[in-house]
Write an enzyme that holds these catalytic residues in place. Sequence first.
Site, PDB file in Angstrom:
ATOM      1  N   LYS A  75       1.156  -1.186  -0.006  1.00 55.66           N
ATOM      2  CA  LYS A  75       0.175  -0.476  -0.329  1.00 55.66           C
ATOM      3  C   LYS A  75       0.689   1.211   0.291  1.00 55.66           C
ATOM      4  O   LYS A  75       1.668   1.314   1.139  1.00 55.66           O
ATOM      5  CB  LYS A  75      -0.503  -0.010   1.772  1.00 55.66           C
ATOM      6  N   CYS A  94      -2.462   9.870  -7.055  1.00 56.49           N
ATOM      7  CA  CYS A  94      -3.317   9.636  -5.852  1.00 56.49           C
ATOM      8  C   CYS A  94      -4.128  10.540  -5.989  1.00 56.49           C
ATOM      9  O   CYS A  94      -4.304  11.594  -5.327  1.00 56.49           O
ATOM     10  CB  CYS A  94      -2.816   9.896  -4.094  1.00 56.49           C
TER      11      CYS A  94
HETATM   12  C1  DHB Z   1      -5.236   6.464  -3.352  1.00 58.40           C
HETATM   13  C2  DHB Z   1      -5.906   5.740  -4.051  1.00 58.40           C
HETATM   14  C3  DHB Z   1      -5.246   6.083  -5.540  1.00 58.40           C
HETATM   15  O1  DHB Z   1      -5.667   6.039  -6.505  1.00 58.40           O
HETATM   16  C4  DHB Z   1      -3.960   6.182  -4.799  1.00 58.40           C
HETATM   17  O2  DHB Z   1      -2.586   6.122  -6.165  1.00 58.40           O
HETATM   18  C5  DHB Z   1      -3.335   5.763  -4.224  1.00 58.40           C
HETATM   19  C6  DHB Z   1      -4.089   6.100  -2.630  1.00 58.40           C
HETATM   20  C7  DHB Z   1      -6.140   6.370  -1.977  1.00 58.40           C
HETATM   21  O3  DHB Z   1      -7.362   6.664  -2.050  1.00 58.40           O
HETATM   22  O4  DHB Z   1      -5.657   5.616  -0.317  1.00 58.40           O
END
Ligand code: DHB
Length: 310
Positions: A45, A129
């Site tokens: 993540k 993000c």
């Molecule tokens: C999240 C969503 C994304 O597309 C990303 O690249 C990083 C984080 C999120 O909302 O956690």
Amino acid sequence: MTNLTHEFLGRTFTSPLMNAAGVHCESISELRELQQSAAGTLITKTATLQPRQGNQSPRYADLPFGSLNAMGLPNFGLDYYLDFVSTQPANGRQLFLSVTGFSTAETLELLHKISASDFQGITELNLSCPNVEGHPQLAYDFAATKQLLQQVFNFFDKPLGIKLPPYFDLAHFDQMATIINQFPIAYVNCINSIGNGLFIDPQTDTVVTRPKTGFGGIGGAYVKPTALANVWAFHQRLESRIAIIGTGGVRTGRDVYELLLCGASMVQVGTQLHQEGVDVFARLETELQEILTAKKIDQLTDMIGQLQTL
Ligand code: DHB
């Protein structure tokens, strides 16, 4: 059957498939499940310097042709993931660590920590993000992206890739590729979700996620043509030393095959992994092998980037 063993950044992987950052990779138990799956490797993540709860729920919705998410970067913080990826057995798979900062200073601090650590894997800097209010997707700001990369490569010398948002204009592909070609970037990952889509629940006439009045990043089958186009566009524009990871809308072995044809040398799976669980990797590998065998392709390198034009 065609062997899927494959080189990426000079390292050997048993398969070109892995999870997309954010999906099934937030906790150690999810990461362990990925490690035990048929995936060639995994990515964590996206980590921020400090742990985060993320946005209010509901913040993820399965849609008829994909998903919408407004997670807001929930994660256990850099130290949690850096410890995990640094302490895997040396004979294990080469792992990927995804990170992002909320400012240039924070991004540089994250990368300094990774630089000083024992981590010998690959770092992916997420420049895209879409879900944190008040923080635009950096890679839509070309000048800011260039400035950040200049500062990063003043000191960072471990392998580093960047996760890009989708672009929709050929001039933007030209501009971003010109910037990327100026730096010792190991790879680009195309694409992150298509930011700020909206879905309306036909039963309730409401939005389906709470944060940001319902806007969220779109993934799954909706985004596959955009993913193919971004991989193909960067394949044509980036110097050959820069690899490409293809992400977006993979549901079948055929989808993997098409991203490889466009120039991806690894392929990530997001929405479908969320829906199907880690068994998705074995299924996709079998489907890909059947396609390659039928086409008498002996190794992946023979077909990567070989899309024919008319
Ligand atoms: C999240 C969503 C994304 O597309 C990303 O690249 C990083 C984080 C999120 O909302 O956690």
